[in-house]
Scaffold this active site. Structure first.
Site, PDB file in Angstrom:
ATOM      1  N   THR A  22      35.232  32.098  33.053  1.00  0.00           N
ATOM      2  CA  THR A  22      34.766  33.477  32.980  1.00  0.00           C
ATOM      3  C   THR A  22      35.644  34.254  31.999  1.00  0.00           C
ATOM      4  OG1 THR A  22      36.157  34.289  34.805  1.00  0.00           O
ATOM      5  CG2 THR A  22      33.971  33.389  35.365  1.00  0.00           C
ATOM      6  N   GLY A  23      35.048  35.248  31.356  1.00  0.00           N
ATOM      7  CA  GLY A  23      35.792  36.019  30.368  1.00  0.00           C
ATOM      8  C   GLY A  23      36.233  35.163  29.206  1.00  0.00           C
ATOM      9  N   GLY A  24      35.298  34.364  28.679  1.00  0.00           N
ATOM     10  CA  GLY A  24      35.662  33.382  27.657  1.00  0.00           C
ATOM     11  C   GLY A  24      35.319  33.760  26.237  1.00  0.00           C
ATOM     12  N   ILE A  28      42.644  34.199  25.900  1.00  0.00           N
ATOM     13  CA  ILE A  28      42.965  33.043  26.728  1.00  0.00           C
ATOM     14  C   ILE A  28      41.700  32.307  27.156  1.00  0.00           C
ATOM     15  CG2 ILE A  28      43.880  32.354  28.984  1.00  0.00           C
ATOM     16  CD1 ILE A  28      46.015  34.557  28.623  1.00  0.00           C
ATOM     17  N   GLY A  29      40.673  33.035  27.590  1.00  0.00           N
ATOM     18  CA  GLY A  29      39.441  32.392  28.036  1.00  0.00           C
ATOM     19  C   GLY A  29      38.804  31.545  26.953  1.00  0.00           C
ATOM     20  N   TYR A 165      47.131  47.316  37.761  1.00  0.00           N
ATOM     21  CA  TYR A 165      46.918  45.982  37.193  1.00  0.00           C
ATOM     22  C   TYR A 165      47.822  44.958  37.872  1.00  0.00           C
ATOM     23  CZ  TYR A 165      47.206  42.175  33.775  1.00  0.00           C
ATOM     24  OH  TYR A 165      47.206  40.939  33.165  1.00  0.00           O
TER      25      TYR A 165
END
Length: 268
Positions: A22-24, A28-29, A165
């Site tokens: 997810t979040g790719g 980093i993703g 966060y």
């Protein structure tokens, strides 16, 4: 691991396996999804912005030399969207050997500046989205699957103006321990990766809108690097290498752990 193949079989360490990152779309993703594809996995990649997601999928497939990556636009805090995502994976692949819950983000806000919107947005993606990303994946996870949660060194350090966060990242580390205990009977391993500052578009975004604050971005990166014992920020591919370890059979006796990729930041 599940129905996959071990090291030395096929052309890569994840040959024959199915993964979700997810979040790719970037950072980093994107590095994790690209590394998994290069190691033989079929990788589903999610992102909120379709143009960036399409570009990421094209980049991954170009480097992997085949149609290894499949882009699925969506926001992990949208639970109906998660249902559609997993219905697609069920129909196309039938199982999910590796889940990387990477989607997340944060903004600077000191205690006196925190708003309800800031709180809800940060917890909505970083915690709510992650919880239901993992929960809704359960029917697709075979025994021996690997679940990887992206936490942060902020979860164990006091970082000024990053309270909300940091709290979400501490929650993620706690969830890794709990889920590792809950899923151990099925041999499903759950681990957290805690990167330190990594040179990504997300880090640059903390300094302001893209393209409008290059000097502030440079100053922010320099300040991060100055606090790291190795003297530099991390690279996305270094976090991807840790994710590959946790996704592969090489980490078959590792669960409930928090593995740092931080240049020594949280260790000294």
């Amino acid at each position: 691991m599940g129905q996959g193949q071990g090291p030395g079989q096929g052309q890569g360490r994840l040959e024959g396996r199915t993964a979700l990152v997810t979040g790719g779309s970037a950072g980093i993703g994107l590095a994790v999804a690209g590394r998994f594809a290069a190691e033989g996995a079929t990788v589903y990649v999610t992102g909120r912005r379709k143009p960036e997601l399409d570009a990421a999928v094209a980049e991954i497939n170009g480097r992997a030399g085949g149609e290894r990556a499949i882009g699925v636009p969506g926001d992990v805090s949208d639970l109906d969207g998660l249902d559609r995502l997993y219905a697609m994976i069920q129909q196309r692949s039938g199982r999910l050997d590796v889940l990387v819950a990477n989607a997340g983000g944060g903004e600077f806000a000191k205690l006196g500046e925190i708003t309800e919107e800031h709180y809800d947005r940060t917890f909505g993606v970083n915690v709510k989205g992650l919880v239901f990303t993992a929960q809704k994946a359960l029917p697709l996870l075979p025994d021996g699957a690997s679940v990887i949660l992206l936490s942060s060194t902020n979860g164990s350090r006091g970082v000024e103006a990053m309270g909300v966060y940091s709290a979400t990242k501490a929650a993620i580390r706690s969830l890794a321990r709990t889920w590792a205990a809950e899923l151990a009977e099925r041999g499903i391993r759950v681990n957290a990766i805690s990167p330190g500052p990594v040179d990504t578009p997300g880090i640059e975004g903390l300094a302001g809108p893209a393209g409008r604050s290059p000097r502030l971005q440079r100053r922010l990166k320099d300040s991060f690097a100055a606090g790291i014992p190795l003297g530099r920020m991390g690279r996305p591919e270094e976090v991807a290498a840790m994710a590959l370890f946790l996704a592969s059979d090489e980490s078959s006796f590792t669960t409930g752990a928090e593995l740092f990729v931080d240049g020594g930041l949280a260790q000294t």
